[in-house]
Design an enzyme around this catalytic site. Structure first.
Site, PDB file in Angstrom:
ATOM      1  N   ASP A 119       0.823  -1.206   0.000  1.00 27.57           N
ATOM      2  CA  ASP A 119       0.000   0.000   0.000  1.00 27.57           C
ATOM      3  C   ASP A 119       0.863   1.264   0.000  1.00 27.57           C
ATOM      4  OD1 ASP A 119      -2.329   1.398   0.007  1.00 27.57           O
ATOM      5  OD2 ASP A 119      -2.822   1.011   2.098  1.00 27.57           O
ATOM      6  N   GLY A 120       0.341   2.294  -0.646  1.00 22.97           N
ATOM      7  CA  GLY A 120       0.991   3.608  -0.567  1.00 22.97           C
ATOM      8  C   GLY A 120       1.588   4.101  -1.868  1.00 22.97           C
ATOM      9  N   TRP A 163       2.874   7.930  -2.488  1.00 22.02           N
ATOM     10  CA  TRP A 163       4.286   8.129  -2.839  1.00 22.02           C
ATOM     11  C   TRP A 163       4.376   9.064  -4.048  1.00 22.02           C
ATOM     12  CZ3 TRP A 163       7.402   7.443  -7.067  1.00 22.02           C
ATOM     13  CH2 TRP A 163       8.787   7.363  -6.856  1.00 22.02           C
ATOM     14  N   HIS A 198       2.866   3.315  -8.948  1.00 20.94           N
ATOM     15  CA  HIS A 198       2.753   1.873  -9.227  1.00 20.94           C
ATOM     16  C   HIS A 198       4.006   1.383  -9.956  1.00 20.94           C
ATOM     17  CE1 HIS A 198      -1.215   1.949  -7.662  1.00 20.94           C
ATOM     18  NE2 HIS A 198      -1.757   2.615  -8.659  1.00 20.94           N
ATOM     19  N   GLU A 202     -11.660  -5.528  -5.693  1.00 18.63           N
ATOM     20  CA  GLU A 202     -12.286  -4.202  -5.583  1.00 18.63           C
ATOM     21  C   GLU A 202     -11.528  -3.139  -6.389  1.00 18.63           C
ATOM     22  OE1 GLU A 202     -11.642  -6.125  -2.668  1.00 18.63           O
ATOM     23  OE2 GLU A 202     -13.705  -6.865  -2.777  1.00 18.63           O
ATOM     24  N   ASN A 203     -10.301  -3.469  -6.801  1.00 17.99           N
ATOM     25  CA  ASN A 203      -9.499  -2.460  -7.513  1.00 17.99           C
ATOM     26  C   ASN A 203     -10.068  -2.079  -8.886  1.00 17.99           C
ATOM     27  OD1 ASN A 203      -6.238  -3.519  -6.221  1.00 17.99           O
ATOM     28  ND2 ASN A 203      -7.570  -1.873  -5.539  1.00 17.99           N
ATOM     29  N   TRP A 204     -11.004  -2.888  -9.426  1.00 17.15           N
ATOM     30  CA  TRP A 204     -11.639  -2.537 -10.712  1.00 17.15           C
ATOM     31  C   TRP A 204     -12.393  -1.224 -10.606  1.00 17.15           C
ATOM     32  CZ3 TRP A 204      -9.877  -5.393 -14.545  1.00 17.15           C
ATOM     33  CH2 TRP A 204      -9.515  -6.725 -14.314  1.00 17.15           C
TER      34      TRP A 204
HETATM   35  C1  FPP Z   1      -1.843   0.035  -3.334  1.00 18.19           C
HETATM   36  O1  FPP Z   1      -1.386   1.370  -3.361  1.00 18.19           O
HETATM   37  C2  FPP Z   1      -1.250  -0.734  -4.434  1.00 18.19           C
HETATM   38  C3  FPP Z   1      -1.975  -1.332  -5.421  1.00 18.19           C
HETATM   39  C4  FPP Z   1      -3.444  -1.261  -5.500  1.00 18.19           C
HETATM   40  C5  FPP Z   1      -1.312  -2.072  -6.509  1.00 18.19           C
HETATM   41  C6  FPP Z   1      -0.017  -2.756  -6.206  1.00 18.19           C
HETATM   42  C7  FPP Z   1       0.620  -3.079  -7.492  1.00 18.19           C
HETATM   43  C8  FPP Z   1       1.949  -2.997  -7.775  1.00 18.19           C
HETATM   44  C9  FPP Z   1       2.970  -2.666  -6.778  1.00 18.19           C
HETATM   45  C10 FPP Z   1       2.441  -3.228  -9.162  1.00 18.19           C
HETATM   46  C11 FPP Z   1       2.038  -4.493  -9.853  1.00 18.19           C
HETATM   47  C12 FPP Z   1       2.362  -5.749  -9.124  1.00 18.19           C
HETATM   48  C13 FPP Z   1       3.176  -6.761  -9.562  1.00 18.19           C
HETATM   49  C14 FPP Z   1       3.258  -8.039  -8.783  1.00 18.19           C
HETATM   50  C15 FPP Z   1       4.017  -6.641 -10.756  1.00 18.19           C
HETATM   51  P1  FPP Z   1      -2.483   2.506  -3.529  1.00 18.19           P
HETATM   52  O2  FPP Z   1      -2.600   2.825  -4.974  1.00 18.19           O
HETATM   53  O3  FPP Z   1      -3.760   2.123  -2.875  1.00 18.19           O
HETATM   54  O4  FPP Z   1      -1.795   3.694  -2.767  1.00 18.19           O
HETATM   55  P2  FPP Z   1      -2.516   4.857  -1.950  1.00 18.19           P
HETATM   56  O5  FPP Z   1      -3.263   4.193  -0.813  1.00 18.19           O
HETATM   57  O6  FPP Z   1      -1.374   5.693  -1.471  1.00 18.19           O
HETATM   58  O7  FPP Z   1      -3.424   5.590  -2.897  1.00 18.19           O
END
Ligand code: FPP
Length: 228
Positions: A2-3, A7, A19, A49-51
């Site tokens: 997460d994060g 970032w 990402h 849920e990410n969709w």
């Molecule tokens: C959460 O951060 C992260 C995700 C929803 C995606 C994680 C995916 C990757 C690190 C890349 C792809 C993975 C692989 C295995 C190649 P967030 O977007 O929710 O961050 P935020 O809470 O700061 O908004």
């Protein structure tokens, strides 16, 4: 993991850049896990849920996963990493599904580390899927109702054959499980780190492992020294 978004925001960049940097942290973590002798590493790459995220962010996450498998699969295979994928597969596009299946089948016999990629994954979804699998077997007579116990449910989850996680690490300071491995986390230890996922590295993993090593795990019993 997460994060990523925060970032990027802190640097005035689009979320997608977080990402992208997050994939670098994935590479470092997989390598470090192998070096530390971790036998199973599960990464929550994309939740069911990410969709709901904006279209361009979803597209970027799917693109990054595809690039990761295309570019890194040969190296992972050489390093003895076995890839397993958990999550719903029925609504995935054929190109993603093909890549995930290729990664699993190429690395099937590797033994150094198992990298479990949770993709299109939600724990409640997974439990419902397991129940459907069992129900189908009950209705065909393959499984008796009385034989349905915790072990039976375990064996019908996407994670069948994968041990429960000893340690679950969540980055970015959030203190939630967010529908991740709900059943399997019954006795897991949790480490919540303030660092954002793109900043996670070998040292951060070592720090989480040191914290884990200081915990006393009792599984509902009492500490061994208290019993003697
Ligand atoms: C959460 O951060 C992260 C995700 C929803 C995606 C994680 C995916 C990757 C690190 C890349 C792809 C993975 C692989 C295995 C190649 P967030 O977007 O929710 O961050 P935020 O809470 O700061 O908004």
């Amino acid at each position: 993991m997460d994060g990523n978004g925060r970032w990027a925001k802190a640097r005035g960049l689009p979320r997608t850049m977080g990402h992208r940097r997050g994939v670098e942290a994935v590479r470092e973590t997989v390598r470090a896990a192998g070096d530390f002798g971790i036998e199973y590493l599960t990464l929550f790459a994309f939740s069911s849920e990410n969709w709901r995220r904006p279209r361009e962010e979803v597209d970027e996450l799917l693109r990054l996963l595809k690039i990761f498998i295309r570019r890194d699969l040969a190296d992972l295979h050489k390093e003895g990493v076995r890839v397993r994928v958990i999550g719903a597969r029925d609504n995935l596009s054929p190109d993603i599904l093909g890549l995930l299946e290729e990664a699993e089948s190429l690395t099937r016999n590797n033994q150094r580390t198992t990298l479990v990629i949770a993709f299109n994954y939600g724990a409640r979804d997974e439990v419902a899927r397991a129940v459907r699998r069992i129900a189908a077997k009950i209705s065909s007579g393959e499984v008796a109702i009385d034989a349905v116990d915790a072990e039976c449910l375990d064996a019908h989850l996407d994670t069948a054959g994968i041990p429960d996680p000893d340690l679950i690490i969540r980055t970015s300071g959030e203190l939630r499980l967010s529908n991740f491995l709900l059943w399997q986390a019954a006795y897991s230890e949790f480490v919540f780190l303030p660092c954002l996922w793109p900043d996670f590295d070998r040292d951060a993993l070592a720090q989480a492992l040191a914290e884990y090593a200081s915990r006393s795990r009792r599984y509902g019993g009492i500490a061994r020294e208290a019993a003697s």
